[in-house]
Motif scaffolding. Structure first.
Motif, mmCIF file in Angstrom:
data_model
loop_
_atom_site.group_PDB
_atom_site.id
_atom_site.type_symbol
_atom_site.label_atom_id
_atom_site.label_comp_id
_atom_site.label_asym_id
_atom_site.label_seq_id
_atom_site.Cartn_x
_atom_site.Cartn_y
_atom_site.Cartn_z
ATOM 1 N N LEU A 174 0.835 -1.200 0.000
ATOM 2 C CA LEU A 174 0.000 0.000 0.000
ATOM 3 C C LEU A 174 0.872 1.253 0.000
ATOM 4 N N ASN A 175 1.952 1.184 0.751
ATOM 5 C CA ASN A 175 2.869 2.328 0.769
ATOM 6 C C ASN A 175 3.491 2.543 -0.597
ATOM 7 N N MET A 176 3.796 1.459 -1.276
ATOM 8 C CA MET A 176 4.361 1.605 -2.617
ATOM 9 C C MET A 176 3.369 2.292 -3.523
ATOM 10 N N TYR A 177 2.099 1.904 -3.353
ATOM 11 C CA TYR A 177 1.043 2.521 -4.153
ATOM 12 C C TYR A 177 0.995 4.019 -3.855
ATOM 13 N N THR A 178 1.080 4.367 -2.591
ATOM 14 C CA THR A 178 1.027 5.774 -2.215
ATOM 15 C C THR A 178 2.242 6.541 -2.716
ATOM 16 N N ASP A 179 3.374 5.876 -2.763
ATOM 17 C CA ASP A 179 4.617 6.548 -3.123
ATOM 18 C C ASP A 179 4.794 6.687 -4.623
ATOM 19 N N PHE A 180 3.798 6.331 -5.401
ATOM 20 C CA PHE A 180 3.903 6.425 -6.863
ATOM 21 C C PHE A 180 5.073 5.600 -7.384
ATOM 22 N N THR A 181 5.270 4.432 -6.785
ATOM 23 C CA THR A 181 6.291 3.539 -7.314
ATOM 24 C C THR A 181 5.906 3.150 -8.745
#
Lengths: 743, 710
Positions: free
Chosen positions: A258-265
């Motif tokens: 989810l954090n990756m999703y938020t971080d625009f990975t």
């Protein structure tokens, strides 16, 4: 108080971080407490230091080995669940006879292996009393103790991965060493020790994985990811409690993705991350788990006590099973045992007892044990057939047949007039009438569903042919859905005639489990039947879940072994590990180190409040006291440890089954590390100098070691009168000296 | 109050943040520090609103009261609740597993309508008219309560910030829901329950409209109204307790926002906290206790159900248990031994023998609820021992072995290695009466009496057996078991009495006994110490009653043909047949259109929430045409309440019916109305109105279709 007054006036707020942070804020901040002048050093990641870390780990391992192995072979009595895990189940593995148990096989296989190494495979150990004098039980105990010894270095490594100071990492190892419950449990041959070890390994790996997240796809990153998957596979193959560790890692991974999703990975990177995790955290553990069962099935290739829990096709493949050799093709006049394909429904059964209501004719039930009341003779409609002299006639798909209960000569019967006793939507099935009476309600049509055999010719074959029995008059299907009857039916399962036309439902499908016909030669069934690993695997899991749920405690009965989950963290009901508590017995008592248990419980209850407190402070704009990176560290380490504790503890409240205090041990491991983490946190955030911090750590270490020694006689075994051990009973509920309700 | 970024700047901000490459949510609180949970609508009742409220009330009253007198027979659970109303009127004590308020309301309605409490509502289908029961008057109460929920729905929707059109639609949906209509036409507890639940949430929505001006009179009014209504809902049926998690969670969320709000000082925050603790916990609790107190005051006379309660409870009733017995128990005393748990009886024997398969065939030992000669036992010394009573009667100390001789048959209480009647467990043994003239007995007649607890105020009651004050167990030394009350009913050959057996390792819960009657036949002195039960205080009575309710709820399993599990409620798999006769019948079935669409609305909310969560994570603003705040806060709260009123049923083992879904249904209906509003908000006004009209017409049509069984 001063600061609050200042703030209210809105005047100069002094040197507080609160006001200097947001001087233009139109709100006035109200700090909750006075802030200490902070001396915390910037937070740093730990680096592996071979000489320091290596020597500390060596030291911990040696001390731990001493506590776990000291006089381990002293008691030659089969203690606590050793009767299962050291004698009964390994016996079965060594004899290779099939058995049924609620636990997955890996740990039991390992124990059996060690028994095989030391003793060969030609001995059965009686599951009670003492070990035979020539049997080297110490070897197996040492083997499982190895897992217990591994716990201390793992605790150290985990804390190192969670970037605690080395002093506190060492303290974590000491806490693990100095817990009496962890110690006493690893001194016997039980499943809990491997379970604990693999749980700790999973935590250690996931912490290492978290620590390498800045260098994704590096060898170190892969190493920890794969180790996590490996430990998860191993831990869930020991006991189902290991699934809580899987849940912990799962939640951690979801948050990470989810954090990756938020971080625009970028999508490709994210997909690579996702793929790597699916492979390592889902596919790998599942493969290990299934492999352990594959070994289980491969080893247990003889008939044994657990046969009846598996479908007939599986049984027929076991050496020495009664189903190995029987006549293959069913003829009129054959005597059959019919098994329902629905798990838990058992064999079609009747006995000379009547239904209390409805038609009040003879009961027909499902019964799981082999018994001559399960014998039904398949007959043709009408009286013009001599079953002993007329030529043999095969029973074919679409034939109309009658089934006669051999012992009572009553016919399998159903009627529209009466409802089934429990499943009131269905018709009642009874045994009624005599073979020579003509009654259309006794007629059933055979409908073949599937033929799992090399021979498929529309005839009924033992074991391999699945078929339905359709009642001609009412058009309903003979059905067994594992519904229990009331006491008048001896708690056997209900047989009804189902009006639903569900042709695929296992409840409506039957197979011939045993076939008796002296006029037909017997054949070897093994080449005839086909079984698949997947279907056996699934079936075994359904049965395991059923037997697990069947372990229901009696609330009126005093049982000094069982305890409720609420009592565990407070160590209210420790457990005697022996039934007899006399003067000459070597008495082992499963009591934890109260200091560790109580303080770690306090920390577990405190952590969410602490999190809320920090959150509120931040929300109110008081955030100047965190060292760089420290806040993140507080969350990253705390969520793993507290989450692990909660996931390994809270689900027990929802379980209806019998629970014991050592079910808390995995949660305790997390609680101990959380305790260490809080000590570390306290040292960092306090104004104490390095020397005082060392003093704090030393005091903690001495305290727990002293308590450990105080309870050591109960851990290492006490002979002589238990009254010699004065002042060991710290709570009135402990049954060290006497048992209030025992009789 | 700036939950979301204003529409115009949202995108710009998002881009800005994207550039800054922040790593949000990596630490515990990197998110924007602003209150997030609630939107405060500001609604005050205008004259238009007032007219509409009156209008919907009128329609609702007509719908609920239409042909209220049909059927003129006892329907479904009117069997119970009509009977209980009669008991209140007569003042006879009864026990029921529901709290008292709704039943007392029916009693009041019956009293006003002229019901005298004689007709006993014995079975479904009994004729009211023939017995002259004013049943229409009693049915008016649920009908009126049901009708009142309709304007309350209107107010709740308005208070959540919706327009007149949506509020009207919501009230219409509630008004024409067949299930709610059926339920409120009969003497059943659900109509009061739904009424109080609806009023609680309406008051709570009103409370939120006053959030801008805390601690004002109106603010307090609605807070306290919420608490009182919540207390009343819980006092009607325990289902009302699910309001507490719903309102509690929303309160916690609100307080959590407030604690992060720097404009609120800690003292003021504490005031907020305390006000809610008082209004939402203390007030409901007080209301609950109050109605119980009224209940006990009304039911002052003993009745059939009294034996369910402990003796201490029974002594508080007029005409109830009034025991006065000799206090001391001596060797040679006649005693009556009672199991110390509620809802039990005396250790009993009679001249009938055990008839089960693995039994001994000796004389039965049972537990029997009524005091008679067959409950009397004589205390005698253990086998082969004597006690010298020549110096006067000898008291029985704790820990001594003794024998109990049954007075009427002369047999000794006996246990041996035989299985009891109702279990095959190897931890339990049969109890029997054994012995015959000329046979001295054996050691299996010996029981060790061990006092577990005495009465603090009675000196010596822990050392020597005293009637009523000493609680003991009877331990059989040979078999290492204790006399145990299994609470299981024996078959007809033992007259359906309760089984007693001897159980190993049993906890005191069901193996504690006391002497209720003791008499020493050869007493020489007239002056003997007496013992009696101490009547319970109000709190103890309420506590005992509630424990018993919890127990009966747990054990309420059965095979009612129309019982339904929760997974089948929301999609209305089937209803409940209530009554049938002479060509027409009453069948409890909801309005399928409303049930299915309201469930869909709840599911849709979940999807929207997830999508918004993912969008927010990427800082993509989704304002949903300006509807976001209103929709998320209002529908969010009602979905939460719906979940609190629905999910817990999945964990319950007891027998459940579709009417347990009604409170949740009401919440789902509101969500449905809010969802329709959200979906049509951006359409032209005419289109939106025509959508509403079409929905209303469809609902009316379906209502009409099913109304013949309603």
């Amino acid at each position: 108080m001063n600061s609050r007054k200042d703030a209210k006036r809105g005047s100069v707020v002094g040197k507080k971080a609160t006001s200097t942070q947001e001087p233009q804020s139109k709100f006035v901040a109200y700090p909750l407490l006075r802030e200490p002048v902070t001396t915390s050093v910037p937070y740093q990641r730990n680096k592996w230091n071979p000489s320091i870390d290596g020597s500390l780990i060596l030291l911990l391992t040696m001390v731990c080995a001493f506590t776990r192995l000291y006089r381990i072979g002293r008691s030659n009595r089969i203690s606590w669940d050793e009767s299962f895990f050291h004698s009964r189940f390994p016996n079965q593995y060594l004899n290779r006879s099939y058995y049924h148990d609620v636990h997955p096989p890996l740990a039991k296989l390992l124990i059996s292996l060690s028994r095989f190494v030391v003793d060969g495979n030609n001995r059965t150990i009686e599951p009670k009393g003492n070990y035979p004098p020539d049997f080297n039980y110490t070897f197996t105990r040492c083997f499982t103790a190895l897992f217990g010894i591994g716990l201390a270095p793992l605790a150290y490594l985990t804390c190192l991965h969670l970037n605690m100071k080395r002093k506190t990492c060492f303290l974590a190892g000491l806490f693990v060493i100095a817990d009496n419950a962890l110690c006493v449990m690893s001194r016997f041959v039980l499943l809990d020790t491997p379970l604990l070890f693999f749980t700790a390994a999973a935590l250690c790996s996931i912490a290492g994985f978290q620590n390498t997240r800045h260098c994704a796809f590096s060898p170190a990153w892969w190493q920890w990811l794969l180790l996590t998957g490996l430990s998860l596979g191993l831990v869930s193959s020991c006991k189902w409690v290991g699934l809580f560790a899987v849940a912990l890692v799962g939640l951690y991974t979801v948050e990470e993705l989810l954090n990756m999703y938020t971080d625009f990975t970028p999508v490709t990177t994210a997909l690579r991350h996702f793929g790597a995790r699916v492979a390592a955290l889902i596919v790998l553990p599942l493969a290990i788990y299934m492999a352990s069962f594959a070994v289980h099935f491969a080893v247990l290739n003889r008939s044994g006590s657990g046969d009846a829990t598996m479908p007939p096709a599986f049984q027929a493949r076991l050496h020495g099973s009664k189903l190995n050799h029987q006549p293959f093709t069913v003829m009129y006049g054959s005597v059959l045992d019919l098994r329902s394909m629905h798990p838990g429904s058992g064999l079609l059964h009747s006995h000379p007892h009547k239904y209390p209501d409805g038609s009040q004719q003879q009961q027909v039930t499902g019964y799981s044990h082999s018994d001559s009341n399960n014998n039904w003779m398949v007959m043709r409609v009408g009286n013009g057939f001599n079953y002993t002299s007329d030529p043999l006639l095969q029973v074919k798909d679409g034939d109309t047949v009658c089934l006669m209960h051999k012992r009572t000569s009553a016919m399998l019967h159903s009627h529209r007039a009466h409802k089934a006793p429990v499943s009131t939507g269905d018709y009642e099935v009874t045994a009624y009438g005599k073979p020579e009476w003509s009654d259309t309600n006794n007629e059933w049509r055979i409908e073949i569903h599937k033929e799992d055999s090399s021979v498929t010719n529309g005839e009924i074959h033992a074991i391999t042919t699945q078929f339905r029995l359709r009642h001609i008059v009412t058009n309903c299907l003979l059905s067994a859905a594992a519904v229990k009857l009331p006491p008048w039916g001896f708690r056997q399962t209900e047989i009804s005639c189902s009006r639903s036309q569900d042709l695929r439902s296992a409840a409506n499908l039957w197979v011939v489990e045993r076939h008796i016909n002296s006029r037909v030669p017997s054949v070897d069934m093994r080449p005839m039947v086909k079984t698949s690993f997947i279907s056996n695997f699934i079936r075994l899991h359904l049965e395991m879940a059923r037997s697990n749920n069947a372990l229901i405690p009696d609330r009126d009965k005093y049982n000094h072994l069982e305890s409720d989950p609420w009592s565990w963290p407070f160590l209210v009901y420790p457990m005697r590990m022996l039934g007899s508590w006399n003067k000459d017995d070597i008495k082992y008592y499963e009591v934890g180190n109260p200091l560790i248990w109580w303080v770690s419980t306090l920390m577990c209850l405190l952590y969410p409040l602490q999190l809320a407190y920090y959150h509120v402070r931040k929300a109110r704009g008081i955030s100047g006291v965190w060292a760089p990176g420290e806040e993140l560290h507080f969350w990253n380490a705390g969520k793993l440890l507290w989450g692990g504790w909660a996931l390994h503890y809270l689900p027990f409240f929802a379980m209806g089954r019998v629970t014991y205090i050592h079910h808390y041990l995995p949660a305790l491991y997390f609680a101990i590390l959380l305790l260490t983490f809080e000590i570390d946190h306290f040292c960092r955030r306090s104004t104490l100098g390095s020397r005082s911090q060392a003093a704090v750590v030393t005091i903690c270490a001495i305290g727990v070691l002293a308590v450990f020694c105080w309870f050591a006689p109960l851990t290492f075994g006490h002979t002589g009168s238990i009254g010699d051990l004065k002042y060991r009973q710290w709570l009135p509920t402990w049954n060290i000296y006497r048992d209030k309700y025992a009789m | 109050m700036t939950t979301e970024m204003a529409d115009t700047t949202a995108e710009g901000k998002a881009q800005q943040q994207q550039k800054q490459k922040q790593l949000p949510s990596k630490d515990i609180s990197s998110k924007a520090i602003v209150p997030t949970s609630f939107f405060h609508a500001k609604w005050t009742c205008t004259s238009t609103d007032a007219v509409l409220l009156a209008g919907v009330l009128l329609v609702a009253v007509i719908v609920r009261c239409w042909r209220l007198s049909v059927p003129n027979q006892v329907v479904f659970d009117e069997v119970h609740f009509g009977k209980f109303a009669g008991k209140y009127i007569n003042g006879t004590y009864f026990y029921d597993l529901h709290p008292p308020l709704a039943k007392m309301m029916f009693a009041a309605a019956g009293r006003l309508a002229g019901y005298d409490g004689v007709f006993d509502f014995k079975s479904i289908g009994l004729d009211y008219a023939a017995a002259g029961v004013p049943y229409v008057g009693m049915r008016v109460l649920p009908a009126v309560l049901g009708a009142l929920t309709v304007p309350a729905t209107f107010a709740a929707a308005r208070a959540c910030g919706y327009g007149i059109d949506t509020a009207l639609l919501a009230s219409l949906l509630v008004c024409f829901e067949n299930g709610l209509v059926t339920q409120s036409r009969l003497i059943l507890l659900d109509s009061p329950l739904v009424f109080f639940t609806v009023l609680t949430l309406t008051a709570w929505s009103m409370f939120w409209t006053k959030q801008g001006r805390p601690f004002t009179g109106e603010w307090w009014l609605w807070l306290l109204a919420t608490g009182v209504m919540m207390g009343c809902a819980a006092s009607s049926k325990w289902v009302g307790l699910f309001l507490f998690p719903a309102i509690g969670l929303s309160t916690v969320g609100d307080l959590w926002d407030k604690i992060a709000d720097r404009s609120i000082s800690p003292t003021r925050w504490l005031a907020h906290f305390m006000a809610r603790a008082v209004g939402l916990l203390a007030v409901p609790f007080a209301v609950y206790v109050f109605w119980f107190q009224v209940h006990f005051m009304l039911l002052h006379t003993t009745g059939e159900a009294t034996s369910m309660m402990t003796p201490e409870f029974q002594t508080t009733l007029r005409g109830g248990l009034n025991v006065s017995t000799d206090r001391d128990v001596f060797y040679g005393s006649e005693i009556r031994i009672r199991s110390s748990n509620a809802n039990s009886g005396y250790l009993h024997s009679h001249t009938h023998n055990w008839q089960h398969d693995k039994g001994s065939g000796q004389q039965q030992i049972t537990i029997y609820g009524h005091a008679d000669e067959n409950n009397l036992w004589i205390v005698e010394p253990a086998f082969n021992t004597t006690v010298d009573s020549s110096q006067g009667p000898v008291k029985v100390p704790t820990g001594t072995k003794l024998r109990l001789r049954h007075k009427t048959t002369g047999k000794f209480l006996h246990s041996h290695d035989k299985r009891p009647a109702l279990t095959s467990d190897d931890q339990k043994f049969e109890l029997s009466g054994y012995g015959f003239p000329g046979f001295a007995g054996d050691t299996n007649d010996d029981f060790k009496l061990e006092i577990l607890s005495g009465d603090k105020n009675q000196v010596g009651s822990s050392d020597h057996v005293q009637a009523i004050y000493s609680r003991f167990r009877l331990f059989h030394p040979n078999l290492q078991c204790s006399v145990y009350n299994s609470r299981k009913k024996l078959p007809k050959w033992a007259f359906g009495q309760i089984e007693a057996n001897c159980m190993r390792n049993c906890l005191p819960r069901m193996s504690t006994w006391h002497v209720e009657y003791a008499h020493y036949p050869n007493a020489t002195t007239e002056e003997v110490a007496k013992a009696q039960y101490r009547p319970l205080s109000m709190w103890a009575k309420i506590w005992e009653y509630n424990l018993l309710m919890a127990e009966s709820n747990e054990s309420l399993t059965g095979d009612h043909p129309f019982a339904a599990r929760p997974q089948h409620w929301a999609w209305l798999r089937r209803g409940t047949a209530y009554w049938g006769g002479r060509g027409h019948f009453v069948y409890q079935l909801g309005n399928p259109l409303i049930w299915w669409t309201s469930l869909a609305a709840v599911v849709l909310f979940g999807l929207v929430r997830v999508v918004l969560f993912l969008l927010d994570k990427r800082q993509i603003a989704a304002s949903m045409g300006g509807q976001r705040r209103v929709y998320l806060s209002s529908a969010g709260f009602f979905v939460l309440a719906w979940a609190c009123h629905y999910v817990p049923f999945f964990l319950m083992g007891r027998e459940l019916f579709i009417h347990h879904y009604f409170p949740a249904l009401w919440m789902a209906i509101l969500v449905l109305a809010f969802t329709l509003d959200m979906l049509t908000a951006r359409l032209p006004h005419v289109v939106r109105l025509s959508v509403y009209v079409v929905v209303a017409a469809a609902v009316l049509h379906v209502f009409h279709t099913f109304s013949y069984i309603t």
